[in-house]
Design an enzyme around this catalytic site. Structure first.
Site, mmCIF file in Angstrom:
data_model
loop_
_atom_site.group_PDB
_atom_site.id
_atom_site.type_symbol
_atom_site.label_atom_id
_atom_site.label_comp_id
_atom_site.label_asym_id
_atom_site.label_seq_id
_atom_site.Cartn_x
_atom_site.Cartn_y
_atom_site.Cartn_z
ATOM 1 N N GLY A 287 0.676 -1.253 0.080
ATOM 2 C CA GLY A 287 0.038 0.061 -0.052
ATOM 3 C C GLY A 287 0.985 1.217 0.000
ATOM 4 O O GLY A 287 1.180 1.849 -0.988
ATOM 5 N N ARG A 288 1.464 1.495 1.188
ATOM 6 C CA ARG A 288 2.095 2.817 1.418
ATOM 7 C C ARG A 288 3.397 2.825 0.522
ATOM 8 O O ARG A 288 3.613 4.169 -0.182
ATOM 9 C CB ARG A 288 2.846 2.699 2.642
ATOM 10 C CG ARG A 288 3.508 3.910 3.077
ATOM 11 C CD ARG A 288 4.245 3.831 4.648
ATOM 12 N NE ARG A 288 3.617 2.976 5.501
ATOM 13 C CZ ARG A 288 2.976 3.350 6.293
ATOM 14 N NH1 ARG A 288 2.828 4.824 6.709
ATOM 15 N NH2 ARG A 288 2.489 2.681 7.496
ATOM 16 N N TYR A 328 0.177 8.586 15.551
ATOM 17 C CA TYR A 328 1.421 7.580 15.601
ATOM 18 C C TYR A 328 2.739 8.433 15.799
ATOM 19 O O TYR A 328 3.680 8.073 15.514
ATOM 20 C CB TYR A 328 1.603 6.886 14.159
ATOM 21 C CG TYR A 328 0.350 6.362 13.511
ATOM 22 C CD1 TYR A 328 -0.346 5.361 14.305
ATOM 23 C CD2 TYR A 328 -0.071 6.746 12.224
ATOM 24 C CE1 TYR A 328 -1.171 4.463 13.521
ATOM 25 C CE2 TYR A 328 -1.155 6.136 11.697
ATOM 26 C CZ TYR A 328 -1.734 5.116 12.261
ATOM 27 O OH TYR A 328 -2.882 4.506 11.506
ATOM 28 N N CYS A 355 -9.672 22.155 17.240
ATOM 29 C CA CYS A 355 -9.363 22.310 18.790
ATOM 30 C C CYS A 355 -9.024 21.385 19.683
ATOM 31 O O CYS A 355 -9.708 20.713 20.316
ATOM 32 C CB CYS A 355 -11.008 22.934 19.265
ATOM 33 S SG CYS A 355 -11.641 24.108 18.173
ATOM 34 N N TYR A 383 -2.398 6.761 3.609
ATOM 35 C CA TYR A 383 -3.049 7.029 4.880
ATOM 36 C C TYR A 383 -3.175 8.616 5.335
ATOM 37 O O TYR A 383 -2.928 8.739 6.526
ATOM 38 C CB TYR A 383 -2.061 6.211 5.927
ATOM 39 C CG TYR A 383 -1.816 4.865 5.712
ATOM 40 C CD1 TYR A 383 -3.148 3.832 5.520
ATOM 41 C CD2 TYR A 383 -0.716 4.085 5.170
ATOM 42 C CE1 TYR A 383 -3.008 2.624 5.204
ATOM 43 C CE2 TYR A 383 -0.453 2.775 4.830
ATOM 44 C CZ TYR A 383 -1.817 2.117 4.795
ATOM 45 O OH TYR A 383 -1.644 0.732 4.563
HETATM 46 N N1 LLP Z 1 -2.244 -5.855 3.843
HETATM 47 C C1 LLP Z 1 -2.778 -6.028 4.868
HETATM 48 C C2 LLP Z 1 -3.812 -7.061 5.492
HETATM 49 C C3 LLP Z 1 -2.977 -4.763 5.781
HETATM 50 O O1 LLP Z 1 -3.457 -4.728 7.059
HETATM 51 C C4 LLP Z 1 -2.180 -3.784 5.306
HETATM 52 C C5 LLP Z 1 -2.108 -2.519 6.080
HETATM 53 C C6 LLP Z 1 -1.604 -3.803 3.969
HETATM 54 C C7 LLP Z 1 -1.412 -5.171 3.298
HETATM 55 C C8 LLP Z 1 -0.645 -2.667 3.336
HETATM 56 O O2 LLP Z 1 0.503 -2.313 4.251
HETATM 57 P P1 LLP Z 1 1.536 -1.335 3.745
HETATM 58 O O3 LLP Z 1 2.146 -1.812 2.482
HETATM 59 O O4 LLP Z 1 0.627 0.076 3.233
HETATM 60 O O5 LLP Z 1 2.417 -1.030 4.900
HETATM 61 N N2 LLP Z 1 -2.510 4.000 8.862
HETATM 62 C C9 LLP Z 1 -1.421 3.470 9.348
HETATM 63 C C10 LLP Z 1 -0.926 2.209 8.349
HETATM 64 C C11 LLP Z 1 -1.923 1.064 8.603
HETATM 65 C C12 LLP Z 1 -1.703 -0.272 7.808
HETATM 66 C C13 LLP Z 1 -2.897 -1.238 8.027
HETATM 67 N N3 LLP Z 1 -2.753 -2.354 7.134
HETATM 68 C C14 LLP Z 1 -0.352 4.464 8.856
HETATM 69 O O6 LLP Z 1 -0.731 5.711 8.536
HETATM 70 O O7 LLP Z 1 0.936 4.381 9.248
#
Ligand code: LLP
Length: 429
Positions: A287-288, A328, A355, A383
């Protein structure tokens, strides 16, 4: 005049002359046209990140399923669908977004610990590739729903490999004690149960150990543990067609140096080859790392409020637009769209108008500022918009996708009428 100067970790964000550009578009022009706060994304950056994974997995039977929770805007999904991506979804809403963006259901996998019966029916009807099941209870419900709809649900079981991803505790998911996945020791038992249920068809195994992972060690350990499990499950007579390694690869927010996808993957593949799994179908759920460094959030300095203890710089973006610092204690770089030489630099707490004292965007940033200046909050592609809210009845920001010299509005700014509409339908007092 400054020359073209790239910012660390942001290959498509650079100063050209004294103006900050994303690709070839001056960000100030977009702020003038669409207002602030404004998210702006680089198409080249997203496609380059995807190409890194594609290079790393070249020659393999592999599918990149973009974890769209990172940024689920239709314009981004359309871009990735057209580039051949599948999608990792976690709700019926995300499935609808994939379909609206022209994504193929046969390239969709469905993760998450709390799928409802309605969402299961919806996904079965659409014909998704796989349900990533997270508990024994979910397995039973999915079986019932599939039988009732006259289908067989393709399933993978998310295993919890008990590996420490060495990241923030809120985004660590593969340790014992996490709500995610099935304990390593219960895995073979759970696969036996899945294989015995008439409404299910076992197709794979998956794991996801956490997010913003910046070291390769946890991936290598999780891979070994996954392959051990595949061997045990197959010894029990249950074939595993695909292995899904989840997402989690980090990005450079503040000098972080995560491995590149195209160097990490050959190392993981070497492990698979050595153990005879190199020709299996492989899935990943990044994702990220596909979108995070492709985006910035442009915000205007509303007020400067110097003080005895701290100097506050109040900007028009807030925790409802950029929730990561509040949630975070996350770091996002903050740079001026047009650096000043006519004002001395001071140390600022960059905060939003919401606020709450927790509404901060950056602590102790040295910047030369005047009110009315425009700033870019960096690494804001993942995100941020997908976690944005209407807190304080603030409308969510607009979004623009840039490619070369072209810029396209992919989401208009949300108005108060949009917010009120859901509360003022016929029949509401
Ligand atoms: N697969 C599953 C099952 C997941 O739960 C997640 C992310 C991903 C893939 C993708 O992960 P990535 O490649 O994006 O790291 N809001 C938080 C991050 C939460 C991630 C949740 N799950 C932040 O802003 O750091």
């Amino acid at each position: 005049m400054m020359s073209i100067e790239n910012l660390p970790g942001q290959p498509h964000v650079h100063y050209q002359g004294d103006r900050l550009h994303l690709e070839q578009v001056p960000l100030a022009t977009l702020a003038e046209q669409y207002g602030t706060p404004l998210f702006v994304y680089s198409q080249a950056s997203i496609l380059a990140a995807l190409a890194g994974y594609q290079r790393g997995l070249a020659g393999r039977h592999a599918l990149v399923c973009y974890a769209m929770k990172a940024n689920s805007s239709l314009g981004i999904l359309r871009l990735l669908a057209a580039a051949g991506c599948g999608f990792d979804i976690v709700s019926g809403g995300e499935l609808e977004r994939v379909l609206a963006a022209g994504g193929e259901p046969a390239r969709v996998i469905f993760s998450g610990v709390g799928k409802t019966r309605g969402e299961m029916r919806q996904a079965l009807k659409a014909g998704i590739a796989c349900f990533n099941v997270e508990s024994e209870a979910e397995l039973e419900v999915l079986n019932e729903v599939a039988i009732a709809t006259g289908t067989r649900a393709p399933v993978s079981i998310r295993v919890n490999p008990n590996v420490d991803p060495m990241t923030h505790p809120y985004i660590s998911t593969g340790l014992k004690g996490s709500k995610f996945g099935i304990a390593h020791e219960r895995t073979v038992h759970t696969y036996r149960r899945a294989a015995s249920l008439a409404g299910l068809r076992v197709v794979g195994i998956d794991c996801h150990i956490g997010s913003q992972i910046t070291q390769e060690g946890p991936y290598l350990d999780a891979t070994d543990r996954m392959l051990d499990l595949v061997e045990s499950i197959e010894s029990a007579g249950i074939p595993i067609e695909h292995i899904d390694f989840g997402g989690g690869l980090g990005i450079n927010y503040n000098g972080d140096r995560p491995p590149e996808a195209d160097t990490l993957w050959p190392k993981l593949l070497a492990k698979l080859d050595a153990r005879g799994f190199g020709q299996r179908r492989l899935l990943i759920e990044p994702g990220r790392s596909l979108v995070g460094n492709a985006g910035v959030c442009v915000t205007e300095v509303l007020y400067l409020k110097p003080g005895d203890q701290k100097n506050f710089c109040v900007v028009d973006a807030a925790m409802n637009d950029l929730p990561r610092p509040a949630m975070y204690q996350a770091y996002h770089g903050i740079v001026p769209l047009r650096p000043r030489s006519d004002t001395a630099s001071s140390v600022w707490e960059v905060v939003g108008p919401v606020c709450e004292s927790g509404d901060w965007i950056g602590h102790e940033r040295s910047l030369s500022l005047r009110s009315g200046d425009l700033l870019a909050v960096l690494s804001a592609g993942a995100y941020c918009m997908s976690m944005a809210s209407n807190y304080n009845s603030r409308g969510r920001a607009a979004e623009v996708l840039v490619s070369g010299t072209a810029a396209r509005l992919i989401r208009r700014r949300e108005t108060i009428h949009d917010q009120l509409a859901a509360e003022q339908g016929p029949g509401f007092a």
